[in-house]
Write a protein that holds these residues in place. Structure first.
Motif, PDB file in Angstrom:
ATOM      1  N   GLU A  37       0.985  -1.100   0.029  1.00 39.06           N
ATOM      2  CA  GLU A  37      -0.103  -0.143   0.149  1.00 39.06           C
ATOM      3  C   GLU A  37       0.743   1.298   0.011  1.00 39.06           C
ATOM      4  O   GLU A  37       0.527   2.258  -0.662  1.00 39.06           O
ATOM      5  CB  GLU A  37      -1.153   0.013   1.178  1.00 39.06           C
ATOM      6  N   LYS A  40       2.078   1.689  -3.681  1.00 41.58           N
ATOM      7  CA  LYS A  40       1.141   2.353  -4.380  1.00 41.58           C
ATOM      8  C   LYS A  40       1.069   3.759  -4.181  1.00 41.58           C
ATOM      9  O   LYS A  40       0.943   4.471  -5.162  1.00 41.58           O
ATOM     10  CB  LYS A  40       0.047   1.256  -4.137  1.00 41.58           C
ATOM     11  N   LEU A  41       0.909   4.158  -2.965  1.00 46.09           N
ATOM     12  CA  LEU A  41       0.745   5.551  -2.764  1.00 46.09           C
ATOM     13  C   LEU A  41       1.683   6.481  -3.057  1.00 46.09           C
ATOM     14  O   LEU A  41       1.572   7.525  -3.589  1.00 46.09           O
ATOM     15  CB  LEU A  41       0.545   5.705  -1.035  1.00 46.09           C
ATOM     16  N   GLU A  42       3.006   6.123  -2.897  1.00 44.72           N
ATOM     17  CA  GLU A  42       4.182   6.725  -3.188  1.00 44.72           C
ATOM     18  C   GLU A  42       4.227   6.831  -4.562  1.00 44.72           C
ATOM     19  O   GLU A  42       4.544   8.076  -5.405  1.00 44.72           O
ATOM     20  CB  GLU A  42       5.308   5.899  -2.833  1.00 44.72           C
ATOM     21  N   ALA A  44       1.679   6.968  -7.065  1.00 44.63           N
ATOM     22  CA  ALA A  44       0.485   7.634  -7.251  1.00 44.63           C
ATOM     23  C   ALA A  44       0.538   9.231  -6.871  1.00 44.63           C
ATOM     24  O   ALA A  44       0.294  10.025  -7.852  1.00 44.63           O
ATOM     25  CB  ALA A  44      -0.877   7.168  -6.588  1.00 44.63           C
ATOM     26  N   GLU A 250       1.596   1.517   6.905  1.00 46.82           N
ATOM     27  CA  GLU A 250       0.786   0.916   5.729  1.00 46.82           C
ATOM     28  C   GLU A 250      -0.722   1.050   6.082  1.00 46.82           C
ATOM     29  O   GLU A 250      -1.520   1.039   4.956  1.00 46.82           O
ATOM     30  CB  GLU A 250       1.158  -0.629   5.864  1.00 46.82           C
ATOM     31  N   ALA A 253      -1.618   4.380   4.553  1.00 43.71           N
ATOM     32  CA  ALA A 253      -1.294   4.501   3.161  1.00 43.71           C
ATOM     33  C   ALA A 253      -2.703   3.618   2.407  1.00 43.71           C
ATOM     34  O   ALA A 253      -2.971   4.148   1.309  1.00 43.71           O
ATOM     35  CB  ALA A 253      -0.006   3.813   2.695  1.00 43.71           C
ATOM     36  N   ALA A 254      -3.000   2.862   3.207  1.00 39.88           N
ATOM     37  CA  ALA A 254      -4.192   1.824   2.546  1.00 39.88           C
ATOM     38  C   ALA A 254      -5.524   2.972   2.665  1.00 39.88           C
ATOM     39  O   ALA A 254      -6.245   3.048   1.501  1.00 39.88           O
ATOM     40  CB  ALA A 254      -4.598   0.790   3.530  1.00 39.88           C
ATOM     41  N   ASN A 257      -4.927   5.560  -0.343  1.00 38.52           N
ATOM     42  CA  ASN A 257      -5.033   5.008  -1.574  1.00 38.52           C
ATOM     43  C   ASN A 257      -6.341   5.268  -2.303  1.00 38.52           C
ATOM     44  O   ASN A 257      -6.848   5.263  -3.244  1.00 38.52           O
ATOM     45  CB  ASN A 257      -4.444   3.658  -1.611  1.00 38.52           C
ATOM     46  N   LEU A 260      -7.399   9.066  -2.407  1.00 40.21           N
ATOM     47  CA  LEU A 260      -6.806   9.503  -3.733  1.00 40.21           C
ATOM     48  C   LEU A 260      -7.706   9.554  -4.817  1.00 40.21           C
ATOM     49  O   LEU A 260      -7.781  10.716  -5.501  1.00 40.21           O
ATOM     50  CB  LEU A 260      -5.353   8.898  -4.080  1.00 40.21           C
TER      51      LEU A 260
END
Length: 387
Positions: A37, A40-42, A44, A250, A253-254, A257, A260
């Motif tokens: 997660e 993925k966030l980094e 995006a 994490e 971040a989830a 995501n 976002l």
């Protein structure tokens, strides 16, 4: 009528099932530190900010601190910044052992004045043995830290020209400005060496607690920040650098995501609300008692805050509170007058535009879910105060 400054419950309810599923997936994986997660966030957020790399960190404050550490800013150094901003901007400079060098703001935008920066560099600094030295303090001027306050990009072109001319690093405090852009469509965080974002819950993209990110186009700098955020260790337990524990969770971040994917719609709603305010205040003819915020032509203001200037600001705030309207003062005391910075020896009058802004500024509700009825009520309540 009740019009809170912010109501995050209205944002959460439509996303509740998706967010809870994302959290459950992390719990099921039991992978809580720098997992999928986060990666993925980094990726995006870096792409959203027109940068190559994202380094997720534990808060917007730690993003600023990490950027300073990665650029080697420390004792004997100085960083130019604004005195009209949240404390973390100058606070992280001081925590690195460096000296904040304040320059006044542009009163129209609340952002750092390029003219004031030019005046400081040309009039108060000189070259000594290859270093740019601030004469009064004897510190080496190493970096510039502009703030994109309230969701509007600072006037970066002349600031970047000054930085290049004097060989300064540039750290953008974009804590309030994810997705904001200038007239050339360049986004906050992509101008300088590092852009620093905050995902504090009140931001346009808010986590369920503290979280932040550094974004950059520099691969070597990105790697250095990745190492520093885990105590400077690479490989694990081998430390060439002294870093800190600056990792994003994490779980945060989830959540981010999921959120976002909705950020563009939320920012557009804030812009619509700001346009409604602008028109309603114009109809109310409250100038000069009330001045609405200036959005620079062609730019993309994402209105993390809608901040007016108001005569008799404190009395107006009391009137609004009694009528059920939430407000906030960002910020009541400019940084050069804060007690902890007394050692810088500033006095009242040193940065008059910042001091006036601290006396006049008032943030009104601007969050996406506000109704036009609520927005009009805010304007009508302010009009009633002045009439």
């Amino acid at each position: 009528m009740q019009v809170p400054l912010l109501d995050l419950k209205q944002q959460y309810r439509p996303l509740a099932a998706e967010i809870q599923a994302a959290i459950a997936a992390v719990c099921e994986s039991q992978h809580f530190i720098l997992g999928a997660e986060v990666k993925k966030l980094e990726a995006a957020v870096a792409a959203y900010s027109q940068c190559r790399f994202g380094i997720g960190v534990s808060s917007g404050t730690d993003a600023l601190l990490l950027a300073l550490m990665a650029l080697g800013i420390g004792a004997g150094d100085a960083v130019i910044t604004s005195p009209f901003t949240f404390f973390a901007t100058a606070g992280t400079i001081a925590r690195c052992g460096a000296r904040p060098l304040f320059c006044d703001i542009d009163p129209a935008t609340f952002n750092l004045s390029p003219a004031a920066v030019t005046e400081l560099l040309a009039g108060q600094c000189e070259r000594r043995d290859g270093a740019l030295v601030h004469r009064a303090s004897g510190t080496r001027v190493r970096a510039l830290m502009p703030v994109h306050l309230y969701g509007q990009v600072a006037d970066m072109q002349p600031l970047m020209q000054s930085a290049r001319h004097y060989g300064l690093k540039v750290i953008e405090d974009a804590a309030q400005a994810i997705g904001a852009a200038d007239a050339s469509h360049q986004r906050a965080g992509s101008f300088g060496d590092v852009g620093c974002l905050s995902f504090f819950p009140t931001k346009n993209l808010g986590a369920f607690g503290d979280a932040g990110m550094c974004v950059t186009a520099d691969a070597a700098l990105a790697e250095r920040m990745e190492i520093l955020r885990v105590h400077g260790g690479k490989p694990k337990y081998y430390h060439a650098l002294i870093g800190g524990n600056f990792r994003i969770d994490e779980l945060q971040a989830a959540v981010l995501n999921v959120k976002l994917a909705h950020l563009e719609l939320w920012s557009a709603a804030r812009q619509r609300n700001a346009a409604f305010y602008d028109a309603a205040f114009a109809r109310a003819r409250l100038a000069p008692a009330v001045q609405t915020p200036l959005a620079l032509p062609g730019g993309r203001h994402i209105y993390n805050q809608y901040v007016i200037r108001a005569e008799r600001r404190d009395a107006l705030r009391g009137h609004l509170g009694a009528a059920g309207v939430g407000t906030e003062i960002y910020y009541p005391v400019p940084l050069h007058l804060q007690q902890c910075f007394a050692y810088l020896a500033h006095r009242g009058g040193d940065f008059p535009h910042s001091e006036t802004a601290a006396q006049q500024s008032l943030a009104l509700p601007i969050y996406p879910e506000l109704s036009q009825t609520q927005l009009q009520y805010v304007v009508d309540t302010i009009a009633a105060f002045y009439r």
